[in-house]
Scaffold this motif. Structure first.
Motif, mmCIF file in Angstrom:
data_model
loop_
_atom_site.group_PDB
_atom_site.id
_atom_site.type_symbol
_atom_site.label_atom_id
_atom_site.label_comp_id
_atom_site.label_asym_id
_atom_site.label_seq_id
_atom_site.Cartn_x
_atom_site.Cartn_y
_atom_site.Cartn_z
ATOM 1 N N GLY A 1 1.124 4.741 -11.936
ATOM 2 C CA GLY A 1 2.101 4.473 -10.890
ATOM 3 C C GLY A 1 3.201 3.507 -11.264
ATOM 4 O O GLY A 1 3.829 2.912 -10.386
ATOM 5 N N LYS A 2 3.469 3.367 -12.560
ATOM 6 C CA LYS A 2 4.507 2.432 -12.983
ATOM 7 C C LYS A 2 5.879 2.840 -12.444
ATOM 8 O O LYS A 2 6.621 2.011 -11.914
ATOM 9 C CB LYS A 2 4.550 2.350 -14.524
ATOM 10 N N SER A 3 6.213 4.120 -12.604
ATOM 11 C CA SER A 3 7.515 4.601 -12.121
ATOM 12 C C SER A 3 7.607 4.473 -10.603
ATOM 13 O O SER A 3 8.656 4.100 -10.058
ATOM 14 C CB SER A 3 7.732 6.065 -12.526
ATOM 15 N N THR A 4 6.516 4.765 -9.918
ATOM 16 C CA THR A 4 6.498 4.647 -8.462
ATOM 17 C C THR A 4 6.721 3.209 -8.027
ATOM 18 O O THR A 4 7.456 2.947 -7.067
ATOM 19 C CB THR A 4 5.164 5.167 -7.905
ATOM 20 N N LEU A 5 6.101 2.272 -8.727
ATOM 21 C CA LEU A 5 6.279 0.863 -8.382
ATOM 22 C C LEU A 5 7.741 0.449 -8.538
ATOM 23 O O LEU A 5 8.294 -0.267 -7.692
ATOM 24 C CB LEU A 5 5.381 -0.017 -9.249
ATOM 25 N N LEU A 6 8.385 0.909 -9.599
ATOM 26 C CA LEU A 6 9.806 0.607 -9.787
ATOM 27 C C LEU A 6 10.639 1.186 -8.644
ATOM 28 O O LEU A 6 11.567 0.540 -8.145
ATOM 29 C CB LEU A 6 10.297 1.168 -11.123
ATOM 30 N N LEU B 1 18.638 -8.030 -10.377
ATOM 31 C CA LEU B 1 17.433 -7.294 -10.729
ATOM 32 C C LEU B 1 17.808 -6.008 -11.448
ATOM 33 O O LEU B 1 18.569 -5.190 -10.926
ATOM 34 C CB LEU B 1 16.619 -6.969 -9.475
ATOM 35 N N LEU B 2 17.267 -5.831 -12.660
ATOM 36 C CA LEU B 2 17.474 -4.610 -13.431
ATOM 37 C C LEU B 2 16.111 -3.990 -13.718
ATOM 38 O O LEU B 2 15.256 -4.608 -14.354
ATOM 39 C CB LEU B 2 18.208 -4.913 -14.743
ATOM 40 N N LEU B 3 15.911 -2.771 -13.215
ATOM 41 C CA LEU B 3 14.659 -2.042 -13.384
ATOM 42 C C LEU B 3 14.873 -0.935 -14.401
ATOM 43 O O LEU B 3 15.810 -0.144 -14.271
ATOM 44 C CB LEU B 3 14.216 -1.438 -12.049
ATOM 45 N N MET B 4 14.003 -0.861 -15.412
ATOM 46 C CA MET B 4 14.155 0.139 -16.470
ATOM 47 C C MET B 4 12.851 0.893 -16.670
ATOM 48 O O MET B 4 11.817 0.283 -16.939
ATOM 49 C CB MET B 4 14.566 -0.536 -17.778
ATOM 50 N N ASP B 5 12.910 2.212 -16.536
ATOM 51 C CA ASP B 5 11.732 3.062 -16.694
ATOM 52 C C ASP B 5 11.811 3.788 -18.034
ATOM 53 O O ASP B 5 12.646 4.675 -18.221
ATOM 54 C CB ASP B 5 11.666 4.064 -15.541
ATOM 55 N N GLU B 6 10.956 3.391 -18.958
ATOM 56 C CA GLU B 6 10.905 3.973 -20.301
ATOM 57 C C GLU B 6 12.293 4.016 -20.949
ATOM 58 O O GLU B 6 12.770 5.085 -21.375
ATOM 59 C CB GLU B 6 10.304 5.385 -20.260
ATOM 60 N N ILE C 1 10.233 -0.942 -5.559
ATOM 61 C CA ILE C 1 11.008 -2.182 -5.668
ATOM 62 C C ILE C 1 12.494 -1.899 -5.487
ATOM 63 O O ILE C 1 13.230 -2.699 -4.901
ATOM 64 C CB ILE C 1 10.743 -2.861 -7.028
ATOM 65 N N ALA C 2 12.942 -0.735 -5.984
ATOM 66 C CA ALA C 2 14.357 -0.363 -5.880
ATOM 67 C C ALA C 2 14.737 0.144 -4.491
ATOM 68 O O ALA C 2 15.921 0.386 -4.218
ATOM 69 C CB ALA C 2 14.690 0.706 -6.920
ATOM 70 N N GLY C 3 13.746 0.303 -3.618
ATOM 71 C CA GLY C 3 14.033 0.797 -2.274
ATOM 72 C C GLY C 3 14.159 2.298 -2.182
ATOM 73 O O GLY C 3 14.600 2.821 -1.158
ATOM 74 N N LEU C 4 13.783 3.015 -3.240
ATOM 75 C CA LEU C 4 13.879 4.471 -3.251
ATOM 76 C C LEU C 4 12.673 5.129 -2.597
ATOM 77 O O LEU C 4 12.706 6.321 -2.296
ATOM 78 C CB LEU C 4 14.033 4.980 -4.687
ATOM 79 N N LYS C 5 11.596 4.372 -2.411
ATOM 80 C CA LYS C 5 10.428 4.825 -1.665
ATOM 81 C C LYS C 5 10.014 3.707 -0.709
ATOM 82 O O LYS C 5 10.230 2.527 -1.007
ATOM 83 C CB LYS C 5 9.271 5.190 -2.597
ATOM 84 N N ARG C 6 9.412 4.077 0.401
ATOM 85 C CA ARG C 6 8.984 3.113 1.399
ATOM 86 C C ARG C 6 7.469 2.967 1.351
ATOM 87 O O ARG C 6 6.739 3.970 1.319
ATOM 88 C CB ARG C 6 9.392 3.555 2.808
ATOM 89 N N PRO C 7 6.973 1.740 1.330
ATOM 90 C CA PRO C 7 5.518 1.543 1.332
ATOM 91 C C PRO C 7 4.905 1.920 2.679
ATOM 92 O O PRO C 7 5.580 1.866 3.711
ATOM 93 C CB PRO C 7 5.375 0.040 1.064
ATOM 94 N N HIS C 8 3.624 2.323 2.664
ATOM 95 C CA HIS C 8 2.925 2.583 3.921
ATOM 96 C C HIS C 8 2.697 1.270 4.674
ATOM 97 O O HIS C 8 2.831 1.207 5.884
ATOM 98 C CB HIS C 8 1.579 3.263 3.642
ATOM 99 N N HIS C 9 2.327 0.252 3.905
ATOM 100 C CA HIS C 9 2.103 -1.081 4.461
ATOM 101 C C HIS C 9 2.616 -2.107 3.447
ATOM 102 O O HIS C 9 2.788 -1.813 2.271
ATOM 103 C CB HIS C 9 0.608 -1.332 4.738
ATOM 104 N N THR D 1 0.854 -1.187 0.000
ATOM 105 C CA THR D 1 0.000 0.000 0.000
ATOM 106 C C THR D 1 0.887 1.233 0.000
ATOM 107 O O THR D 1 1.806 1.347 0.811
ATOM 108 C CB THR D 1 -0.928 0.032 1.233
ATOM 109 N N PHE D 2 0.603 2.154 -0.929
ATOM 110 C CA PHE D 2 1.416 3.371 -1.036
ATOM 111 C C PHE D 2 0.603 4.475 -1.701
ATOM 112 O O PHE D 2 -0.179 4.227 -2.623
ATOM 113 C CB PHE D 2 2.676 3.122 -1.854
#
Length: 287
Positions: free
Chosen positions: A40-45, A148-153, A48-56, A8-9
């Motif tokens: 929220g595709k970029s946010t999800l990445l 793990l390799l995450l690619m945004d656009e 996953i990358a640990g750059l944002k913390r989920p609320h739950h 949840t975020f």
């Protein structure tokens, strides 16, 4: 490899972007992450990358929680954002800064890749065009050899020859122990590359299927070639009306990702019923 549970975020309490999202990603796959602008595709990445913390909820990557940002986690994850900022140093100098953070970084492969992209080690990152910076960052990500390799656009800013080169390099450096997750709205650039397909909408994963599963269950054709009752989604055209239909005869068709995406978002119930019915049929026959 990646297990997202009850995520949840939101950027505010009133607007929750993801609500109890669940997603499993397995090694050896190049996932395509699709969704409308603002889904929220970029946010999800970034979650996953640990750059944002989920609320739950949790994001588990190879046994490490992304939110903890431990050294063990960070050395196995590389994130290629859509927007990039580089220091005013050469490509060669920048590699010298980045390489120590990734134990499996392949310097030789990196310089081979930038050469294929038409770049040279002495080029200054700060002065490069957007497309050139993107090529350098893609090369860094592939050469990092992270699990793990995450690619945004990733194809934004690339010309047609470079997009072809990108597909070749991604396929070359994919391996059974890596996961690539590519967020894109340029589905035509990646049609021959991404598999499985993940679609997010309204804070949920509404579609997660392999291309084999899609072709088994769905038919991509024109309206005149299927029975009307089998049509799930129809898109009017100048010459022909394109459709996504139930694959009742087991025919094989090429997956049209744009058509699939529109069908999933426009006909959620029909698509869900078709896919669940097909799965029940397979289980009934012991497939």
């Amino acid at each position: 490899m990646i297990s997202i549970n009850n995520l949840t975020f939101g950027y505010s309490r009133r607007k929750i972007l993801y609500d109890n999202l669940d997603l499993e990603l397995q090694e050896g796959n190049i996932y395509g992450l699709l969704g409308e602008n603002g889904a929220g595709k970029s946010t999800l990445l970034m979650l996953i990358a640990g750059l944002k913390r989920p609320h739950h909820g949790t994001v588990d990557v190879g046994g490490h929680y992304a939110a903890d940002a431990s050294p063990e986690f960070l050395r196995e994850v590389f994130f290629i954002p859509e927007e990039m900022t580089f220091p005013n140093i050469s490509i060669e100098s920048y590699v010298g800064v980045i390489e120590p953070f990734y134990p499996k970084f392949d310097v030789t492969a990196f310089f081979e890749m930038i050469s294929e992209f038409g770049l040279t080690p002495d080029m200054t990152l700060h002065n490069m065009s957007y497309g050139q910076k993107k090529k350098a960052l893609i090369s860094l990500g592939l050469a990092s050899n992270t699990r793990l390799l995450l690619m945004d656009e990733p194809t934004n800013g690339l010309d047609i020859p470079s997009k072809s080169q990108f597909r070749k390099l991604v396929a070359k450096y994919m391996s059974d122990d890596r996961v690539f997750l590519i967020s894109t709205h340029q589905v035509r650039d990646l049609e021959s590359l991404i598999d499985p397909i993940v679609i997010v909408d309204s804070g949920k994963v509404v579609f997660n299927e392999t291309l084999d599963s899609i072709t088994e269950q769905l038919l991509f054709t024109t309206a005149d070639k299927v029975e009307e009752e089998d049509v799930i989604y129809l898109e009017k055209g100048i010459a022909d009306d394109k459709v996504v239909a139930k694959n009742t005869l087991g025919d094989i068709s090429r997956v049209n990702l744009e058509l699939l995406f529109n069908a999933v978002l426009s006909e959620k119930n029909k698509m869900a019923d078709t896919l669940s019915t097909s799965l029940k049929t397979k289980n009934h026959h012991g497939i």
